[in-house]
Design an enzyme around this catalytic site. Structure first.
Site, mmCIF file in Angstrom:
data_model
loop_
_atom_site.group_PDB
_atom_site.id
_atom_site.type_symbol
_atom_site.label_atom_id
_atom_site.label_comp_id
_atom_site.label_asym_id
_atom_site.label_seq_id
_atom_site.Cartn_x
_atom_site.Cartn_y
_atom_site.Cartn_z
ATOM 1 N N ASP A 33 -53.034 8.843 -73.527
ATOM 2 C CA ASP A 33 -53.433 10.230 -73.748
ATOM 3 C C ASP A 33 -53.160 10.644 -75.195
ATOM 4 O O ASP A 33 -53.522 11.745 -75.613
ATOM 5 C CB ASP A 33 -52.769 11.184 -72.757
ATOM 6 C CG ASP A 33 -51.249 11.138 -72.777
ATOM 7 O OD1 ASP A 33 -50.672 10.366 -73.573
ATOM 8 O OD2 ASP A 33 -50.632 11.862 -71.976
ATOM 9 N N SER A 34 -52.582 9.733 -75.969
ATOM 10 C CA SER A 34 -52.477 9.931 -77.417
ATOM 11 C C SER A 34 -53.850 10.017 -78.070
ATOM 12 O O SER A 34 -53.957 10.405 -79.234
ATOM 13 C CB SER A 34 -51.680 8.789 -78.055
ATOM 14 O OG SER A 34 -52.163 7.523 -77.623
ATOM 15 N N ASP A 60 -53.460 6.152 -69.121
ATOM 16 C CA ASP A 60 -52.506 7.243 -68.939
ATOM 17 C C ASP A 60 -53.041 8.286 -67.967
ATOM 18 O O ASP A 60 -54.195 8.725 -68.080
ATOM 19 C CB ASP A 60 -52.252 7.944 -70.281
ATOM 20 C CG ASP A 60 -51.000 7.462 -70.972
ATOM 21 O OD1 ASP A 60 -50.102 6.924 -70.289
ATOM 22 O OD2 ASP A 60 -50.903 7.626 -72.198
ATOM 23 N N LYS A 84 -50.386 4.797 -66.029
ATOM 24 C CA LYS A 84 -49.056 5.073 -66.561
ATOM 25 C C LYS A 84 -48.720 6.537 -66.343
ATOM 26 O O LYS A 84 -49.561 7.411 -66.600
ATOM 27 C CB LYS A 84 -48.972 4.727 -68.046
ATOM 28 C CG LYS A 84 -47.574 4.977 -68.651
ATOM 29 C CD LYS A 84 -47.453 4.421 -70.058
ATOM 30 C CE LYS A 84 -48.174 5.258 -71.084
ATOM 31 N NZ LYS A 84 -47.563 6.620 -71.223
ATOM 32 N N GLU A 102 -39.688 4.780 -74.979
ATOM 33 C CA GLU A 102 -40.124 5.388 -76.241
ATOM 34 C C GLU A 102 -38.989 6.109 -76.931
ATOM 35 O O GLU A 102 -38.288 6.930 -76.317
ATOM 36 C CB GLU A 102 -41.285 6.362 -76.010
ATOM 37 C CG GLU A 102 -41.788 6.986 -77.309
ATOM 38 C CD GLU A 102 -43.101 7.737 -77.158
ATOM 39 O OE1 GLU A 102 -43.533 8.344 -78.163
ATOM 40 O OE2 GLU A 102 -43.685 7.728 -76.067
#
Length: 297
Positions: free
Chosen positions: A58-59, A97, A126, A194
């Site tokens: 989703d980045s 995502d 994810k 992360e």
């Protein structure tokens, strides 16, 4: 303009990467490679390069859609991009995502997870969060939806935690480990760590039987992932500490675009060699009509 000459790499015949492949890599201490991909040409290049896991993150909200965070990204946008990546992906494991707000309940999570599998061709999804997501991961796993967990800095929680390194105290590390163990017990096939101190990430990795994939979590994880656009300086932003830029594609593109602009303005593009031509007979016939046309004007 001179183009960068890179070494030619031999094409390697690869087997399809699966969740079992990732597990085997962890067990044999073979590092797992992962990158994000958001479109067909990028996914084709990443897959052909032999990367193990492609994440439609989703980045993409910031990398390709111009949002300020991941929060505005919708299911429809994620499905659209995942379908494009799927068309180019032959060997890598394809993970997508679940966007913010798409898994607030078990029923919603299963319905949206099934959409990713059935409509976009993703092989796993994810989701962000630790122990609070364990029951959800178990339900998704029971529905035959493979799940990758994500703990540490979770961008969908930006309003609550900000963009800060997580796990900087013994208590915080214990919490992260409890999160990771809960996700593993619930059936997660891997966990993204992360922005976690390398010592904490190595400790968590050693305690798990499933792979960890780090981003800003040091070399002790079972694998590493970066955002494709960070790798090539395509974001226009100052990179995070953990990003290594392997090429400056931004500068390359800017130089090429400027050269194209100049060539068009100077009328040196297109050249005669880059133009199509009439057969000689047709060209002569057209030329014969030109004086009449000019006379009529």
């Amino acid at each position: 303009m001179s183009l960068i000459q890179l070494p030619v790499r031999e094409t390697v015949v690869r087997e399809k990467i699966t969740a079992q492949t990732l597990l085997a890599k962890k067990q044999s201490q073979q590092p797992i490679t992962a990158l994000t991909a958001y479109d067909y040409p990028t996914a084709r290049l990443v897959d052909q390069a032999g990367i193990d896991l492609l994440l439609v993150g989703d980045s993409l909200g910031m990398a390709v859609l111009g949002y300020d965070s991941t929060l505005p990204v919708t299911m429809d946008e994620m499905l659209h991009h995942t379908r494009a990546v799927r068309r180019a992906t032959q060997n890598a494991l394809l993970v997508a995502d679940m966007p913010f707000g798409s898994y607030t309940s078990e029923a919603e999570a299963i319905a949206n997870g099934l959409r990713f599998i059935k409509e976009s061709g993703a092989e796993a999804i994810k989701i962000e969060g630790g122990r609070t997501r364990a029951a959800l991961v178990a339900a998704l796993t029971q529905a035959e939806i493979a799940v990758v967990g994500h703990i540490g800095l979770t961008p969908q929680s930006v309003h609550r935690m900000g963009y800060r390194v997580q796990g900087k105290s013994i208590t915080a590390i214990d919490d992260l480990l409890a999160d990771a163990l809960a996700l593993e017990a619930a059936g997660a096939i891997a966990i993204v760590l992360e922005c976690v101190p390398r010592e904490a990430a190595a400790h968590i990795t050693a305690a798990l039987s499933i792979p960890t994939i780090g981003i800003g979590a040091g070399p002790g994880c079972d694998g590493q992932i970066l955002v494709f656009h960070d790798l090539f300086n395509l974001t226009g932003n100052t990179p995070a500490k953990f990003v290594r830029q392997y090429a400056d594609a931004g500068a390359l593109f800017t130089e090429a675009i400027a050269q194209y602009r100049d060539d068009v303005q100077k009328r040196t593009f297109p050249s005669d060699a880059e133009s199509y031509h009439l057969p000689a007979e047709a060209a002569d016939a057209l030329e014969a009509t030109l004086p009449k046309q000019r006379h009529n004007f």
